[in-house]
Design a protein around this motif. Structure first.
Motif, PDB file in Angstrom:
ATOM      1  N   ARG A  63      13.759  -0.145   2.003  1.00  0.00           N
ATOM      2  CA  ARG A  63      14.333  -0.786   1.061  1.00  0.00           C
ATOM      3  C   ARG A  63      12.993  -2.047   0.794  1.00  0.00           C
ATOM      4  O   ARG A  63      12.982  -2.560   0.267  1.00  0.00           O
ATOM      5  CB  ARG A  63      15.504  -1.857   0.487  1.00  0.00           C
ATOM      6  N   THR A  79       9.519  -1.361   0.244  1.00  0.00           N
ATOM      7  CA  THR A  79       8.955  -0.876  -1.547  1.00  0.00           C
ATOM      8  C   THR A  79       8.944  -2.192  -1.641  1.00  0.00           C
ATOM      9  O   THR A  79       8.151  -2.554  -2.381  1.00  0.00           O
ATOM     10  CB  THR A  79      10.340  -0.436  -1.829  1.00  0.00           C
ATOM     11  N   ILE A 113       6.216  -3.682  -3.899  1.00  0.00           N
ATOM     12  CA  ILE A 113       6.099  -4.613  -4.875  1.00  0.00           C
ATOM     13  C   ILE A 113       4.985  -5.464  -5.172  1.00  0.00           C
ATOM     14  O   ILE A 113       4.713  -6.374  -6.451  1.00  0.00           O
ATOM     15  CB  ILE A 113       6.663  -3.825  -5.577  1.00  0.00           C
ATOM     16  N   PHE A 171      -3.221   2.560  -4.789  1.00  0.00           N
ATOM     17  CA  PHE A 171      -2.145   4.405  -4.087  1.00  0.00           C
ATOM     18  C   PHE A 171      -2.129   4.313  -2.880  1.00  0.00           C
ATOM     19  O   PHE A 171      -1.022   4.926  -3.079  1.00  0.00           O
ATOM     20  CB  PHE A 171      -4.271   4.741  -4.127  1.00  0.00           C
ATOM     21  N   HIS A 198       0.666   2.250  -2.151  1.00  0.00           N
ATOM     22  CA  HIS A 198       1.739   1.600  -2.724  1.00  0.00           C
ATOM     23  C   HIS A 198       2.828   3.221  -3.597  1.00  0.00           C
ATOM     24  O   HIS A 198       3.596   3.443  -3.454  1.00  0.00           O
ATOM     25  CB  HIS A 198       1.512   0.354  -3.351  1.00  0.00           C
ATOM     26  N   ILE A 199       1.281   3.366  -3.748  1.00  0.00           N
ATOM     27  CA  ILE A 199       2.209   5.178  -5.089  1.00  0.00           C
ATOM     28  C   ILE A 199       2.370   6.379  -4.179  1.00  0.00           C
ATOM     29  O   ILE A 199       3.671   6.310  -4.442  1.00  0.00           O
ATOM     30  CB  ILE A 199       1.124   5.286  -5.745  1.00  0.00           C
ATOM     31  N   LEU A 240       6.595   4.868  -2.873  1.00  0.00           N
ATOM     32  CA  LEU A 240       7.389   5.415  -3.407  1.00  0.00           C
ATOM     33  C   LEU A 240       7.345   7.031  -3.387  1.00  0.00           C
ATOM     34  O   LEU A 240       8.812   6.809  -2.936  1.00  0.00           O
ATOM     35  CB  LEU A 240       6.686   5.326  -5.271  1.00  0.00           C
ATOM     36  N   PHE A 241       7.181   8.152  -3.004  1.00  0.00           N
ATOM     37  CA  PHE A 241       7.104   8.984  -2.852  1.00  0.00           C
ATOM     38  C   PHE A 241       8.011   9.743  -1.846  1.00  0.00           C
ATOM     39  O   PHE A 241       8.652  10.224  -1.985  1.00  0.00           O
ATOM     40  CB  PHE A 241       5.871  10.780  -3.186  1.00  0.00           C
ATOM     41  N   PHE A 293       9.114   7.279  -0.043  1.00  0.00           N
ATOM     42  CA  PHE A 293      11.264   7.349   0.110  1.00  0.00           C
ATOM     43  C   PHE A 293      11.862   7.385  -0.861  1.00  0.00           C
ATOM     44  O   PHE A 293      13.148   7.902  -0.421  1.00  0.00           O
ATOM     45  CB  PHE A 293      10.759   5.081  -1.278  1.00  0.00           C
ATOM     46  N   ALA A 294      11.178   8.525  -1.799  1.00  0.00           N
ATOM     47  CA  ALA A 294      12.303   8.912  -2.703  1.00  0.00           C
ATOM     48  C   ALA A 294      12.764  10.325  -1.758  1.00  0.00           C
ATOM     49  O   ALA A 294      13.487  10.805  -1.507  1.00  0.00           O
ATOM     50  CB  ALA A 294      11.886   9.346  -4.080  1.00  0.00           C
ATOM     51  N   LEU A 295      11.593  11.053  -1.178  1.00  0.00           N
ATOM     52  CA  LEU A 295      12.658  12.385  -0.115  1.00  0.00           C
ATOM     53  C   LEU A 295      12.583  12.271   0.853  1.00  0.00           C
ATOM     54  O   LEU A 295      13.090  13.208   1.475  1.00  0.00           O
ATOM     55  CB  LEU A 295      10.694  13.065  -0.078  1.00  0.00           C
TER      56      LEU A 295
END
Lengths: 159, 278
Positions: free
Chosen positions: B140, B143, B147, B258, B260-261, B264-265, B267-269
């Motif tokens: 977290r 992340t 950001i 890029f 960063h994005i 995010l994937f 972190f979610a997975l």
């Protein structure tokens, strides 16, 4: 979308995805508000990069929650709502936000009973109120931002 | 007195082609370095492996030195702000270059995520039984760091376009500092915690293997991004960017966004996904 808009796109993706996955839901009057939904009115300022960003952000957030395959359609519904906000930005941003609230609330009302044991009436009530509260908080933020943001007319780069 | 046929207001920028041997040399050096790394990993001809790997570092260093012209002269003026001056600016539009880089990165991460989903679909239960629920506190914070850094670099570019060099440099250096915190947290705290305390290792199960592979590849990309930003900072401090010449900053920030994005994937997975059983 220009390469220069990539940053805006990613920031909005992050706001929705990290706001949903990384932050606890905000509680207001017994309702849970998704932070990412508050960013929807900002589409009226930041345009299509924000639309694509929020849609991808919702997709990523759903990957993390993985409630049901049908929930993966939610970004498509949100995308339509966000595009409406974008096209109504010059005539009535609040009008676009209301359409967005109605559209997404209807979708959640359809979705929630399928993925959890809640009645349609409860789903409709909570979806409508949660979406309204979140988007309206965002709308206040949008109004403040619109007033305080400096004129973005700056020279463009040549190299 | 105005003339009847005034020239167009659009300034036509002449195309500039520079015939450079550097792309070929760097590509060759990369091939040599890969061979060197292979020899090192296999324990064959160690000295040759080290030399071949170092030759790549040397080629990159010489390239950066020659690219950033007048280093010694510029460094002697360190601290002064040459407004709107361009010393060794990129003479050509590099937006196509960064688009090609992003496309190749998409292929790399696309392949890595395809591997993850292929393994996951073959498993009856995911994450496999026995997989620990990972604490996402550091993730977290990471992340939040990404950001913040993405917003900060966009703000810095915005300030540069307004001609505010001081704010631009502050924003750029802030981005680099934030970016550097990411691999420190990953390789300095999280990985040692997971590996040394035997909580999750690549050999624990498929989840562990994919976790370290994907976050490792991403972490290396973050380190490359931080190095690119450090280089960008040096050039910014030398006053090499102006409102009309900041292509390298845009390119570096695009790469950073890029990275960063992709995070995010991940972190979610990985972190949120480790809490799920399907």
């Amino acid at each position: 979308m220009k390469l220069e808009d990539f940053g805006t796109f990613v920031i909005f993706t992050a706001v929705y995805a990290a706001g949903s996955l990384g932050l606890p839901k905000l509680h207001l009057l017994a309702y849970q508000l998704t932070v990412g939904e508050m960013a929807a009115p900002f589409v009226a300022i930041f345009g299509m990069p924000a639309v694509f960003g929020l849609t991808l952000g919702q997709f990523i957030a759903n990957l993390g929650f993985e409630v049901a395959p049908v929930a993966m359609l939610s970004p498509a519904v949100s995308f339509v709502g966000l595009v409406i906000i974008y096209y109504l930005r010059k005539t009535s941003a609040i009008g676009g936000c209301i359409v967005y609230i109605l559209l997404t609330s209807l979708w959640i009302t359809f979705l929630l009973p399928q993925i959890s044991n809640v009645s349609t009436s409860y789903a409709a009530e909570s979806a409508f109120l949660e979406q309204t509260l979140a988007v309206m908080i965002g709308y206040v933020g949008y109004l403040i931002a619109k007033r305080t943001m400096a004129n973005p007319n700056v020279p463009s780069k040549s190299h | 007195m105005g003339t009847a046929a005034e020239p167009s207001h659009e300034v036509e920028i002449p195309e500039y082609y520079e015939h450079s041997f550097w792309p070929v040399l760097i590509a060759a050096a990369t091939g040599v370095a890969m061979t060197g790394i292979f020899l090192l990993l296999k324990g064959l001809v160690l000295y040759a492996g080290i030399l071949m790997t170092l030759s790549f570092v040397a080629v990159i260093a010489i390239f950066l030195y020659s690219d950033t012209k007048n280093w010694s002269a510029a460094l002697s003026k360190f601290g002064r702000i040459p407004r709107d001056t361009v010393i060794g600016g990129f003479p050509v539009d590099i937006s196509l270059t960064i688009q090609i880089i992003i496309m190749t990165e998409l292929l790399l991460f696309g392949g890595a995520f395809a591997m993850y989903f292929a393994i996951r679909l073959r498993m009856g239960v995911w994450p496999p039984l026995g997989t620990p629920i990972l604490s996402d506190t550091i993730a977290r914070v990471q992340t939040l760091i990404l950001i913040s850094s993405s917003i900060l670099v966009e703000w810095a570019i915005y300030k540069l376009k307004q001609g505010n060099q001081k704010a631009f440099r502050a924003g750029l250096i802030g981005t680099t500092i934030l970016g550097a915190m990411f691999p420190i947290l990953q390789f300095g705290f999280e990985w040692p915690h997971l590996l040394l305390e035997n909580i999750l290792t690549p050999s624990t199960n498929f989840f562990g293997a994919t976790f370290f592979l994907l976050t490792g590849i991403h972490g290396v990309h973050v380190v490359v991004g931080v190095l690119a930003f450090t280089y960008t900072d040096i050039r910014a401090l030398m006053g090499q960017y102006s409102p009309k010449n900041h292509g390298f900053v845009e390119a570096t920030s695009t790469y950073w966004h890029f990275v960063h994005i992709i995070w995010l994937f991940l972190f979610a997975l990985m972190w949120q996904g480790s809490r799920l059983l399907i």
